[in-house]
Write an enzyme that holds these catalytic residues in place. Structure first.
Site, PDB file in Angstrom:
ATOM      1  N   THR A 110     -96.022 -30.337  62.511  1.00 14.26           N
ATOM      2  CA  THR A 110     -96.568 -29.236  63.308  1.00 14.26           C
ATOM      3  C   THR A 110     -95.911 -29.060  64.675  1.00 14.26           C
ATOM      4  OG1 THR A 110     -98.602 -28.548  64.457  1.00 14.26           O
ATOM      5  CG2 THR A 110     -98.374 -30.867  64.042  1.00 14.26           C
ATOM      6  N   TYR A 134    -105.280 -34.041  66.821  1.00 16.09           N
ATOM      7  CA  TYR A 134    -104.575 -33.637  65.586  1.00 16.09           C
ATOM      8  C   TYR A 134    -103.069 -33.850  65.742  1.00 16.09           C
ATOM      9  CZ  TYR A 134    -102.314 -30.165  62.513  1.00 16.09           C
ATOM     10  OH  TYR A 134    -101.480 -29.519  61.633  1.00 16.09           O
TER      11      TYR A 134
HETATM   12  N1  LIG Z   1    -102.382 -24.225  59.427  1.00 18.83           N
HETATM   13  C1  LIG Z   1    -101.495 -24.188  60.426  1.00 18.83           C
HETATM   14  O1  LIG Z   1    -101.498 -23.274  61.264  1.00 18.83           O
HETATM   15  C2  LIG Z   1    -100.429 -25.252  60.530  1.00 18.83           C
HETATM   16  C3  LIG Z   1     -99.521 -25.186  61.598  1.00 18.83           C
HETATM   17  C4  LIG Z   1     -98.511 -26.159  61.679  1.00 18.83           C
HETATM   18  C5  LIG Z   1     -98.438 -27.153  60.713  1.00 18.83           C
HETATM   19  N2  LIG Z   1     -99.351 -27.215  59.714  1.00 18.83           N
HETATM   20  C6  LIG Z   1     -99.206 -28.276  58.702  1.00 18.83           C
HETATM   21  O2  LIG Z   1     -98.835 -27.625  57.495  1.00 18.83           O
HETATM   22  C7  LIG Z   1     -99.349 -28.338  56.375  1.00 18.83           C
HETATM   23  C8  LIG Z   1    -100.111 -27.389  55.462  1.00 18.83           C
HETATM   24  O3  LIG Z   1    -101.189 -26.829  56.206  1.00 18.83           O
HETATM   25  P1  LIG Z   1    -102.194 -25.776  55.563  1.00 18.83           P
HETATM   26  O4  LIG Z   1    -102.404 -24.709  56.591  1.00 18.83           O
HETATM   27  O5  LIG Z   1    -101.780 -25.425  54.184  1.00 18.83           O
HETATM   28  O6  LIG Z   1    -103.529 -26.659  55.528  1.00 18.83           O
HETATM   29  P2  LIG Z   1    -104.923 -26.354  54.820  1.00 18.83           P
HETATM   30  O7  LIG Z   1    -104.959 -24.957  54.312  1.00 18.83           O
HETATM   31  O8  LIG Z   1    -105.988 -26.805  55.756  1.00 18.83           O
HETATM   32  O9  LIG Z   1    -104.885 -27.328  53.570  1.00 18.83           O
HETATM   33  C9  LIG Z   1    -104.965 -28.719  53.738  1.00 18.83           C
HETATM   34  C10 LIG Z   1    -104.813 -29.352  52.372  1.00 18.83           C
HETATM   35  O10 LIG Z   1    -104.960 -30.755  52.548  1.00 18.83           O
HETATM   36  C11 LIG Z   1    -105.918 -31.212  51.613  1.00 18.83           C
HETATM   37  N3  LIG Z   1    -106.633 -32.386  52.100  1.00 18.83           N
HETATM   38  C12 LIG Z   1    -107.416 -32.493  53.194  1.00 18.83           C
HETATM   39  N4  LIG Z   1    -107.952 -33.733  53.240  1.00 18.83           N
HETATM   40  C13 LIG Z   1    -107.470 -34.389  52.147  1.00 18.83           C
HETATM   41  C14 LIG Z   1    -107.662 -35.697  51.619  1.00 18.83           C
HETATM   42  N5  LIG Z   1    -108.480 -36.587  52.208  1.00 18.83           N
HETATM   43  N6  LIG Z   1    -107.027 -36.033  50.475  1.00 18.83           N
HETATM   44  C15 LIG Z   1    -106.224 -35.146  49.850  1.00 18.83           C
HETATM   45  N7  LIG Z   1    -106.023 -33.901  50.280  1.00 18.83           N
HETATM   46  C16 LIG Z   1    -106.641 -33.528  51.429  1.00 18.83           C
HETATM   47  C17 LIG Z   1    -106.883 -30.051  51.440  1.00 18.83           C
HETATM   48  O11 LIG Z   1    -107.633 -30.235  50.274  1.00 18.83           O
HETATM   49  P3  LIG Z   1    -109.179 -29.693  50.186  1.00 18.83           P
HETATM   50  O12 LIG Z   1    -109.058 -28.223  49.931  1.00 18.83           O
HETATM   51  O13 LIG Z   1    -109.729 -30.455  49.036  1.00 18.83           O
HETATM   52  O14 LIG Z   1    -109.815 -30.008  51.494  1.00 18.83           O
HETATM   53  C18 LIG Z   1    -105.867 -28.905  51.358  1.00 18.83           C
HETATM   54  O15 LIG Z   1    -105.297 -28.829  50.082  1.00 18.83           O
HETATM   55  C19 LIG Z   1    -100.154 -29.488  56.961  1.00 18.83           C
HETATM   56  O16 LIG Z   1     -99.367 -30.626  56.990  1.00 18.83           O
HETATM   57  C20 LIG Z   1    -100.463 -29.042  58.377  1.00 18.83           C
HETATM   58  O17 LIG Z   1    -100.652 -30.145  59.230  1.00 18.83           O
HETATM   59  C21 LIG Z   1    -100.342 -26.283  59.601  1.00 18.83           C
END
Ligand SMILES: NC(=O)c1ccc[n+]([C@@H]2O[C@H](COP(=O)([O-])OP(=O)(O)OC[C@H]3O[C@@H](n4cnc5c(N)ncnc54)[C@H](OP(=O)(O)O)[C@@H]3O)[C@@H](O)[C@H]2O)c1
Length: 297
Positions: A110, A134
Site C-alpha cells: 500500500t 494498518y
Molecule cells: N482498498 C484499497 O484502497 C487499497 C489501497 C492500497 C493497497 N491495498 C491492498 O490491496 C490488497 C487488496 O485490497 P482489496 O481492496 O481487494 O481488499 P478487500 O476488498 O478488503 O479484500 C480483502 C480480502 O482479504 C480477505 N481476508 C481478510 N481477512 C482474512 C483472513 N483472516 N484470512 C483470509 N483472508 C482474509 C477478505 O476475505 P473476506 O471477504 O472473507 O473478509 C478479502 O478477500 C490488500 O493487500 C490491501 O492491503 C488496498
C-alpha cells in the site's frame, strides 16, 4: 520457467475482496493460467498452518498471488494485533512456504507505508514511515517477504475501487443519488486504481515472470492524479449525477487513522521492468461504471 507450453499454475489467496474478485475474473478466463483461488474458508490468515498446507500440497505450482489482507484502515487503530497477524505474521508464513516450495510470490502492499510528506510522487526506494497501524502492519509484511523470499514482487498500490464490494466509488454513487452536495476531502492526493486494472497488471507480471524473472518492490497505480474530491466529482460527472462535490480539509473530516496527504506513486519502474502501462484513472473509472451498468449493480 522458460519454453513453457503448459499453463502457468497459479495459487491465489483472497477471492472475495475487490482485487481477489477481479483476479478470479481476469485469470480464470485466461487459458494461459491454471488457477486455484482460495477463500478465507479454505485458507484463513489467522490460521497460518492452512497457508503452509495449501502451498505445500498444491499439485502443480509456478506462482503464488496474495490478494488477502486486513484492510480496515480505521479499525486497525484498535485492532493492530489482529491486523499484524494477518498482514505480517501470516505473510511471513506465506513467504517461507513459497521459499520451501521454490515458487515466487506476487504480494500487494500500500501507499500507506509512506507518510505523504514528500512533495513529488513516491519512488520505490523512498523512505517508508507509516502514519497508521494498518500501514505499519503492511510494511512489516513486506519486510517478512524480503527476509525470507528473494523471488518476490511486492506491488504497492493506492485507492483501490471496484464495482464489487464496499469502497469510495460505491459510497459516492449512493450519496450522489441521495444529496445535492457531498463534502469530500480535497487535500489528500493520489490516483484511484481500479481493481480490474491492477488485476490485469498482475496478469502481465505473472506472464513476464514466467519468461524472465525480475523481482523486487514496484508501484502500480492507474495513471494521473487527483484528490478524493476530484475523484468524487468525476464519479458524479461520469455517472450523470447532479450532486456537487464540495472540497473540505482532512482536518474537517477526522478519522481514527491518519492518512498521507501525498499518496502519489511513481510507476516508471513497473513500466520499464514489465512493460505495464497504467491506463488513465478516468478511463478505468469509465470501464468500471460501464461494467456495473451491464451487470445491473
Ligand atoms: N482498498 C484499497 O484502497 C487499497 C489501497 C492500497 C493497497 N491495498 C491492498 O490491496 C490488497 C487488496 O485490497 P482489496 O481492496 O481487494 O481488499 P478487500 O476488498 O478488503 O479484500 C480483502 C480480502 O482479504 C480477505 N481476508 C481478510 N481477512 C482474512 C483472513 N483472516 N484470512 C483470509 N483472508 C482474509 C477478505 O476475505 P473476506 O471477504 O472473507 O473478509 C478479502 O478477500 C490488500 O493487500 C490491501 O492491503 C488496498
Amino acid at each position: 520457467m522458460t519454453g513453457r507450453t503448459a499453463p502457468i499454475a497459479l495459487l491465489q489467496f483472497g477471492t472475495s475482496g475487490q482485487l481477489g474478485d477481479a483476479l478470479v475474473r481476469v485469470l480464470g478466463e485466461d487459458d494461459r493460467f491454471a488457477c486455484v483461488a482460495l477463500s478465507r474458508e479454505r485458507a484463513d490468515f489467522t490460521r497460518p498452518e492452512e497457508i503452509e498446507r495449501a502451498v505445500r500440497d498444491a499439485a502443480r505450482l509456478d506462482l503464488v498471488v496474495n490478494a488477502a489482507a486486513y484492510t480496515a484502515v480505521d479499525k486497525a487503530e484498535e485492532e493492530e494485533p489482529l491486523a499484524y497477524r494477518i498482514n505480517a505474521e501470516a505473510v511471513e508464513v506465506l513467504a517461507r512456504s513459497c521459499a520451501a516450495r521454490g515458487v515466487p510470490l506476487i504480494h500487494v502492499s500500500t501507499d500507506y507505508v509512506y507518510d505523504g510528506a514528500k512533495s513529488a510522487p513516491y519512488r520505490e526506494d523512498d523512505a517508508t514511515a507509516p502514519l497508521n497501524a494498518y500501514g505499519r502492519t503492511k510494511l512489516a509484511g513486506e519486510e517478512m517477504i524480503r527476509r525470507h523470499l528473494p523471488a518476490h514482487v511486492i506491488l504497492r498500490t493506492s485507492w483501490i475501487y471496484s464495482g464489487h464490494g464496499r469502497n469510495f466509488l460505491k459510497t459516492m454513487l449512493r450519496l450522489g443519488r441521495e444529496r445535492d452536495e457531498v463534502r469530500v476531502v480535497a487535500d489528500q492526493h493520489g490516483a484511484p486504481t481500479s481493481a480490474m486494472s491492477l488485476a490485469m497488471a498482475i496478469r502481465a507480471i505473472a506472464r513476464e515472470l514466467a519468461a524472465s524473472p525480475s523481482f523486487g518492490t514496484f508501484h502500480y497505480a492507474d495513471g494521473g492524479e487527483t484528490s478524493w474530491c476530484g475523484f468524487a466529482e468525476e464519479i458524479f460527472r461520469q455517472a450523470g449525477l447532479r450532486a456537487r462535490a464540495v472540497p473540505i480539509a482532512t482536518a474537517d473530516y477526522p478519522t481514527p487513522a491518519r492518512r498521507p496527504a501525498n499518496s502519489r506513486l511513481d510507476t516508471a519502474k513497473i513500466s520499464q521492468t514489465f512493460g505495464v502501462r497504467p491506463p488513465a484513472w478516468q478511463s478505468s473509472l469509465a470501464a468500471v461504471l460501464a461494467g456495473m451498468k451491464e451487470t445491473g449493480k
